[in-house]
Design a protein around this motif. Structure first.
Motif, PDB file in Angstrom:
ATOM      1  N   GLY A  25       3.870   8.533  -0.059  1.00  0.00           N
ATOM      2  CA  GLY A  25       4.238   8.203  -1.384  1.00  0.00           C
ATOM      3  C   GLY A  25       5.280   6.723  -1.052  1.00  0.00           C
ATOM      4  O   GLY A  25       6.032   6.196  -2.114  1.00  0.00           O
ATOM      5  N   VAL A  26       5.299   6.283   0.067  1.00  0.00           N
ATOM      6  CA  VAL A  26       6.171   5.088   0.065  1.00  0.00           C
ATOM      7  C   VAL A  26       5.190   3.808   0.411  1.00  0.00           C
ATOM      8  O   VAL A  26       4.231   3.779   0.937  1.00  0.00           O
ATOM      9  CB  VAL A  26       6.841   5.308   1.599  1.00  0.00           C
ATOM     10  CG1 VAL A  26       7.507   3.978   2.023  1.00  0.00           C
ATOM     11  CG2 VAL A  26       7.758   6.370   1.518  1.00  0.00           C
ATOM     12  N   GLY A  27       5.783   2.767  -0.358  1.00  0.00           N
ATOM     13  CA  GLY A  27       5.112   1.551  -0.588  1.00  0.00           C
ATOM     14  C   GLY A  27       5.291   0.650   0.768  1.00  0.00           C
ATOM     15  O   GLY A  27       6.425   0.733   1.219  1.00  0.00           O
ATOM     16  N   ARG A  28       4.344   0.400   1.437  1.00  0.00           N
ATOM     17  CA  ARG A  28       4.566  -0.572   2.682  1.00  0.00           C
ATOM     18  C   ARG A  28       3.598  -1.935   2.492  1.00  0.00           C
ATOM     19  O   ARG A  28       2.611  -1.893   1.827  1.00  0.00           O
ATOM     20  CB  ARG A  28       4.212   0.126   4.070  1.00  0.00           C
ATOM     21  CG  ARG A  28       5.250   1.523   4.073  1.00  0.00           C
ATOM     22  CD  ARG A  28       4.770   1.806   5.472  1.00  0.00           C
ATOM     23  NE  ARG A  28       5.629   3.033   6.075  1.00  0.00           N
ATOM     24  CZ  ARG A  28       5.918   4.323   5.475  1.00  0.00           C
ATOM     25  NH1 ARG A  28       4.882   4.584   4.487  1.00  0.00           N
ATOM     26  NH2 ARG A  28       6.523   5.160   5.898  1.00  0.00           N
ATOM     27  N   CYS A  29       3.962  -2.848   3.442  1.00  0.00           N
ATOM     28  CA  CYS A  29       3.290  -3.936   3.683  1.00  0.00           C
ATOM     29  C   CYS A  29       1.976  -3.327   4.127  1.00  0.00           C
ATOM     30  O   CYS A  29       1.738  -2.380   4.954  1.00  0.00           O
ATOM     31  CB  CYS A  29       3.734  -4.861   4.630  1.00  0.00           C
ATOM     32  SG  CYS A  29       5.166  -5.717   3.985  1.00  0.00           S
ATOM     33  N   PRO A  30       0.564  -4.113   3.589  1.00  0.00           N
ATOM     34  CA  PRO A  30      -0.512  -3.534   4.233  1.00  0.00           C
ATOM     35  C   PRO A  30      -0.709  -3.422   5.641  1.00  0.00           C
ATOM     36  O   PRO A  30      -1.337  -2.319   5.991  1.00  0.00           O
ATOM     37  CB  PRO A  30      -1.719  -4.467   3.548  1.00  0.00           C
ATOM     38  CG  PRO A  30      -0.832  -5.692   3.382  1.00  0.00           C
ATOM     39  CD  PRO A  30       0.608  -5.234   2.809  1.00  0.00           C
TER      40      PRO A  30
ATOM     41  N   VAL B 262       0.935  -1.256   0.086  1.00  0.00           N
ATOM     42  CA  VAL B 262       0.006   0.060   0.031  1.00  0.00           C
ATOM     43  C   VAL B 262       0.929   1.397   0.159  1.00  0.00           C
ATOM     44  O   VAL B 262       1.904   1.379   0.748  1.00  0.00           O
ATOM     45  CB  VAL B 262      -0.909   0.015   1.228  1.00  0.00           C
ATOM     46  CG1 VAL B 262      -1.802   1.237   1.443  1.00  0.00           C
ATOM     47  CG2 VAL B 262      -1.968  -1.057   1.383  1.00  0.00           C
ATOM     48  N   VAL B 263       0.719   2.117  -0.835  1.00  0.00           N
ATOM     49  CA  VAL B 263       1.292   3.477  -1.005  1.00  0.00           C
ATOM     50  C   VAL B 263       0.580   4.330  -0.068  1.00  0.00           C
ATOM     51  O   VAL B 263      -0.607   4.693  -0.363  1.00  0.00           O
ATOM     52  CB  VAL B 263       1.447   3.785  -2.405  1.00  0.00           C
ATOM     53  CG1 VAL B 263       2.199   5.144  -2.458  1.00  0.00           C
ATOM     54  CG2 VAL B 263       2.227   2.890  -3.146  1.00  0.00           C
TER      55      VAL B 263
ATOM     56  N   VAL C  79       6.524  -7.779   1.288  1.00  0.00           N
ATOM     57  CA  VAL C  79       5.776  -7.948   0.095  1.00  0.00           C
ATOM     58  C   VAL C  79       6.474  -7.192  -0.751  1.00  0.00           C
ATOM     59  O   VAL C  79       6.869  -6.132  -0.819  1.00  0.00           O
ATOM     60  CB  VAL C  79       4.172  -7.773   0.080  1.00  0.00           C
ATOM     61  CG1 VAL C  79       3.511  -8.863   1.029  1.00  0.00           C
ATOM     62  CG2 VAL C  79       3.690  -6.504   0.481  1.00  0.00           C
ATOM     63  N   ALA C  80       6.509  -7.745  -2.253  1.00  0.00           N
ATOM     64  CA  ALA C  80       7.004  -6.847  -3.405  1.00  0.00           C
ATOM     65  C   ALA C  80       6.050  -5.507  -3.423  1.00  0.00           C
ATOM     66  O   ALA C  80       4.899  -5.327  -3.225  1.00  0.00           O
ATOM     67  CB  ALA C  80       6.494  -7.758  -4.641  1.00  0.00           C
ATOM     68  N   GLY C  81       6.996  -4.385  -3.502  1.00  0.00           N
ATOM     69  CA  GLY C  81       6.254  -3.050  -3.657  1.00  0.00           C
ATOM     70  C   GLY C  81       6.397  -2.241  -2.396  1.00  0.00           C
ATOM     71  O   GLY C  81       6.261  -1.350  -2.321  1.00  0.00           O
TER      72      GLY C  81
END
Length: 208
Positions: free
Chosen positions: A10-15, A5-6, A184-186
């Protein structure tokens, strides 16, 4: 699919680490980073056991109180706890007041000290079950609850007198201490994302 989840930054993290501020900090700075050292790993075993059946956020919020109640998770100190200490802990609203888990934490401190009789130490024992690195899982649906390694770790710990150390708890421990990387990826912390997951923490620099 529970994919990365972004956030507003603006940073992607595990949900699971993209919402609550305390969980986000834990996700960003601790979970999946290599953790070494007897006392730090004993603390993580203890907290994962207390978490069983509860939300991790509950335990995370109570972590400072747990540290105060259990002498900073110093195994030598906790191993000396007796009936009066159990009564004190059962009356402490700052922690999870579960007699079985409290008594297991005390017994596990004694088991940590008992490893010396086998010429073993907790750090080396636990890390001996770390599997080879693997690619980041596409989503949390691809993250297992147990693995052959966590099952073997649980068996080895129980044989040495540890309690509340089933395969699921052991896998959660492996995730938390960087023995496996399940970002997770992302996610900006995922394997191969250039996030410095090889930087080891010690009991002194563990946040919280």
């Amino acid at each position: 699919m529970l994919t990365a989840v972004v956030g507003a930054d603006g940073v992607g993290r595990c949900p699971w680490g993209a919402g609550d501020g305390l969980l986000a900090e834990y996700h960003d700075t601790e979970w999946g980073r290599e953790l070494r050292g007897r006392d730090a790993l004993y603390e993580r075993i203890s907290l994962e056991a207390f978490q069983s059946g509860l939300s991790w956020l509950v335990v995370l919020r109570k972590r400072p109180a747990f540290r105060a109640a259990f002498a900073g998770f110093d195994p030598e100190a906790v191993a000396r706890f007796g009936d009066d200490d159990v009564a004190r802990l059962l009356a402490d609203a700052g922690i999870v007041r579960n007699r079985a888990k409290i008594e297991a934490t005390i017994e596990n401190a004694r088991a940590v000290l008992g490893l010396a009789e086998r010429d073993e130490d907790l750090d080396t024992l636990l890390w001996s079950f770390a599997p080879p690195p693997r690619p980041a899982p596409p989503s949390f649906a691809d993250v297992p609850a147990t693995t052959p390694e966590s099952t073997a770790m649980a068996k080895a710990l129980r044989a040495r007198g540890f309690r509340f150390v089933g395969p699921t708890t052991c896998y959660a421990l492996m995730q938390a201490t960087g023995m496996v990387d399940d970002h997770v990826a992302g996610c900006f912390r995922a394997a191969g994302a250039g996030n410095g997951t090889g930087t080891a923490l010690t009991g002194e620099d563990t946040p919280g």
